[in-house]
Enzyme design. Structure first.
Site, PDB file in Angstrom:
ATOM      1  N   SER A   1       0.841  -1.187   0.000  1.00  0.00           N
ATOM      2  CA  SER A   1       0.000   0.000   0.000  1.00  0.00           C
ATOM      3  C   SER A   1       0.883   1.247   0.000  1.00  0.00           C
ATOM      4  O   SER A   1       1.653   1.448  -0.928  1.00  0.00           O
ATOM      5  CB  SER A   1      -0.966  -0.033   1.190  1.00  0.00           C
ATOM      6  OG  SER A   1      -1.995   0.901   1.020  1.00  0.00           O
TER       7      SER A   1
ATOM      8  N   HIS B   1      -7.882  -5.114  -1.091  1.00  0.00           N
ATOM      9  CA  HIS B   1      -6.631  -4.515  -0.646  1.00  0.00           C
ATOM     10  C   HIS B   1      -5.834  -5.423   0.288  1.00  0.00           C
ATOM     11  O   HIS B   1      -4.606  -5.445   0.244  1.00  0.00           O
ATOM     12  CB  HIS B   1      -6.937  -3.193   0.073  1.00  0.00           C
ATOM     13  CG  HIS B   1      -5.751  -2.313   0.254  1.00  0.00           C
ATOM     14  ND1 HIS B   1      -5.047  -1.781  -0.805  1.00  0.00           N
ATOM     15  CD2 HIS B   1      -5.130  -1.855   1.373  1.00  0.00           C
ATOM     16  CE1 HIS B   1      -4.056  -1.035  -0.344  1.00  0.00           C
ATOM     17  NE2 HIS B   1      -4.079  -1.072   0.967  1.00  0.00           N
TER      18      HIS B   1
ATOM     19  N   ASP C   1      -9.567  -4.105  -5.426  1.00  0.00           N
ATOM     20  CA  ASP C   1      -8.984  -3.186  -4.444  1.00  0.00           C
ATOM     21  C   ASP C   1      -9.622  -1.808  -4.567  1.00  0.00           C
ATOM     22  O   ASP C   1      -9.586  -1.184  -5.621  1.00  0.00           O
ATOM     23  CB  ASP C   1      -7.470  -3.095  -4.679  1.00  0.00           C
ATOM     24  CG  ASP C   1      -6.725  -2.460  -3.527  1.00  0.00           C
ATOM     25  OD1 ASP C   1      -7.340  -1.694  -2.764  1.00  0.00           O
ATOM     26  OD2 ASP C   1      -5.520  -2.727  -3.378  1.00  0.00           O
TER      27      ASP C   1
END
Length: 707
Positions: free
Chosen positions: A559, A679, A644
């Site tokens: 991320s 995610h 995501d």
């Protein structure tokens, strides 16, 4: 022999012996180039791979084919190492207790806990009238709920005060879009209530209303606050709508159940409203109006408000305020500001409070007796580097609290701390069925020196006997954003690396909050480059001090940590041998210019708003996608997820395509897409371990370990 030549040779041997991958399968897919011109602030930027984003409906045949072709290429590349992947997975399974119970916590008349069973991906949620789990009733069986889905996550799980109703939310795609429902625990039947896109919820005391926060369908900003009438399909009264694009909403209730709170929060500003929980249709009032730079959170205890605030207190302090008027003019210090100690939060119980503190990069819990007003006491911590925090403690009137503790060599443990005796009792330590001896491993904290002289802490663990002469391989992890601290916790999966002689380290770089609020502020906005420099300098320090060498160093981040990975390989590619970049935020400029994307507007006060030239000029210095150039790059495994919502798949996909186009070496860029998750990767515990095994096999084989 170089690693790449070795892999290709091995693939050729397999082909010649009839074992597997054809040579043509080892050629990386090439993305077509469709030039797209962006003109901004006097610059003209060409994006050849923007089509991967512009055609995003997750069903476009050309996009899907490109992702699937890359998956096939990645699978082909790793096929010679499938035996290692399988071995690692079996080791990881052997270290978890496949059938197990969580530590029960008390709430009202019941003890609540979960059970996992061998072969099942998800937990079963239960409760019992006794803490031994006898005669437990099943509240939710996530395995049954998930049987028709590739992905299934439970968000909210909140029982009404009388214990009769359960409000819970579910996500079936990985897009982190949760639907809230209510189950009658007396009958086992679902009520007609069904609310989409719920991000938080809280009960009124009488159980007649449920307060819910709902996110916008496009931006995913939590912007609407409703009072829902329980037992109805659509009776919702809009209480508040957050119009400011920088802010999100959240709802909660004090532990004593007397006060409801509605929070409006941005990255550098917060505002709290309150309402007595026994007056759910009453008027919400504001504690302190929002202003830039003022961050605070509110709680209620024994008839007073308690507020954690950074007003005249960089590392925060706690003030108290009267119920009649909790505005700032009535704030009085309860825990004074200490520049050396950051206050992360405070929890109130009947007669007691527990401060969550952070000093010199380490976490502490400090217990305060509110009746005797004796000196606060920190719960002892036996190791040099560790992590600890509050456990599940929903009950207000209690004689003890739960807290969690672990280190890089100590298993995850749950303790019960007795308020009166000051003693901690171990309730549960993570079991490792295949066996574990912590004395075989060593952990410590190091201090690297960054280019500006700042010392950066590094948590490190290795198996005893590993030579610290520069020959050891290392996996170095970091995050460094949002004031989120990456503390030194335990991982059973990580033992597979340590047992093969690989050192594991976490660089606690600026942008996190390990060393307090200044540490966070010195790694964001117009100081964000410190985050990248700290990581590069930490890696170089580890090499210079013989913990590893550049040709044995694999790095990993996800991320915003994936942004870190993309940034450092552009800035200092020779420092690293291989990279695992997970759901990486690498297309910074294009994403932050598009306010229709989830999270964009609220992030303008974290990274900057590139619509403003000053912000553009700074951000473009580190934006990974915009800085790929003709130079040598490390081997890279770039992992994205199709569903995501936080970092769309196209960011990593575009980055991989541009790297392959521009790099001047023979190193391999892999792109791996999870076609059925979001995610955080897969939702099932076994599926998740398979992903970890794959990543660790990649890391190990990159440094020549394939056994």
């Amino acid at each position: 022999m170089s690693k790449m030549i070795y892999v290709l040779s091995l693939a050729l041997i397999i082909l010649m012996t009839g074992g597997g991958v054809a040579q043509t399968d080892m050629k990386a897919p090439t993305a077509k180039k469709v030039p797209k011109i962006l003109k901004i602030h006097g610059y003209e930027i060409t994006d050849n791979y923007g089509w991967l984003r512009d055609r995003n409906d997750k069903k476009d045949p050309e996009v899907i084919k490109y992702l699937e072709d890359n998956n096939a290429y990645t699978e082909g590349y790793m096929k010679p190492h499938q035996g290692l992947v399988d071995t690692l997975y079996k080791e990881m399974i052997g270290r978890i207790k496949e059938t197990d119970l969580s530590v029960p916590y008390k709430l009202g008349d019941y003890w609540y806990f979960t059970r996992v069973e061998k072969g099942k991906q998800y937990p079963i949620y239960l409760r019992s009238k006794s803490n031994d789990g006898a005669d437990a009733e099943v509240l939710l069986d996530q395995n049954e709920l998930a049987k028709d889905y590739k992905f299934f996550a439970i968000g909210d799980f909140d029982v009404s005060d009388d214990g009769n109703l359960l409000a819970f939310s579910t996500d079936t795609t990985g897009y982190r879009q949760y639907t809230l429902q209510i189950k009658d625990l007396r009958t086992g039947k679902m009520l007609p209530d069904k609310i989409e896109r719920v991000t938080s919820s809280a009960w009124s005391n009488d159980g007649k209303y449920l307060f819910v926060v709902q996110e916008d369908a496009v931006s995913k900003r939590s912007d609407k606050f409703w009072r829902h009438t329980v037992g109805t399909a659509d009776q919702n009264d809009l209480v508040f709508e957050e119009k400011d694009l920088l802010f999100n909403l959240g709802v909660g209730r004090s532990r004593d159940r007397k006060m409801l709170f509605m929070a409006s929060y941005a990255k550098t500003s917060r505002e709290y409203r309150y309402l007595a929980a026994d007056n759910p249709t009453g008027e919400w009032k504001t504690i302190s109006p929002r202003r830039e730079g003022h961050e605070y959170s509110a709680d209620f205890n024994a008839g007073e408000f308690f507020i954690v605030t950074n007003k005249d207190a960089e590392n925060f302090k706690v003030v108290r305020a009267p119920l009649a008027d909790p505005s700032e003019k009535n704030w009085k210090d309860f825990v004074a500001h200490n520049p050396a100690i950051k206050i992360d939060g405070i929890d109130f119980f009947k007669g007691y409070a527990v401060l969550s503190e952070r000093e010199n990069g380490l976490e502490y819990l400090k217990v305060m007796d509110l009746r005797t007003k004796t000196a606060p006491v920190r719960i002892p911590t036996p190791e040099e580097v560790y992590t600890m925090g509050m456990g599940a403690n929903p009950e207000y009137d209690t004689a003890s609290i739960r807290y969690t503790y672990s280190s890089m060599i100590t298993q995850n443990s749950t303790y019960e701390y007795d308020f009166k005796t000051g003693q901690s009792n171990l309730l549960k330590k993570q079991e490792i069925p295949s066996g574990y001896d912590k004395t075989q491993y060593e952990t410590k904290r190091l201090w690297a020196v960054a280019r500006d002289g700042v010392k950066v802490p590094i948590s490190i663990v290795w198996k005893k006997g590993v030579k610290l002469d520069g020959s050891a391989p290392m996996l170095l992890y970091a995050y460094g954003s949002y004031g989120i601290s990456m503390d030194a916790s335990f991982s059973t999966a990580r033992l597979s690396l340590l047992d093969r002689g690989m050192i594991y380290a976490i660089a606690h770089i600026r942008g996190g909050a390990e060393l307090g609020e200044k540490w966070r502020q010195d790694g964001r906005m117009f100081k964000k480059l410190n985050t990248f420099y700290d990581f590069i300098d930490s890696a170089k320090w580890l090499v210079a001090n013989k913990y590893t060498s550049s040709d044995r160093l694999v790095i990993q981040g996800g991320s915003a940590g994936g942004l870190l990975m993309g940034g450092v390989v552009n800035m200092s590619p020779e420092t690293f041998h291989a990279v695992i970049a997970q759901v990486p935020f690498v297309d910074v400029m294009n994403t932050m210019l598009d306010e229709t994307l989830p999270l964009t507007t609220e992030e303008w006060v974290e990274w900057g708003n590139p619509n403003e030239k000053k912000a553009w000029d700074y951000m473009v210095q580190y934006s990974p996608y915009d800085n790929v150039k003709a130079q040598k790059y490390p081997n890279m495994l770039i992992e994205v997820s199709l569903n995501d919502s936080q970092v769309p798949y196209w960011e990593g996909a575009k980055f991989a395509a541009k790297l392959r186009e521009m790099k001047t070496d023979d190193n391999v860029i892999l792109l791996k897409t999870n076609m059925g998750a979001g995610h955080g990767g897969s939702s099932g515990r076994y599926d998740r371990l398979k992903e970890v095994a794959f990543d660790y096999a990649y890391a190990l084989t990159q440094v020549g370990i394939d056994k």
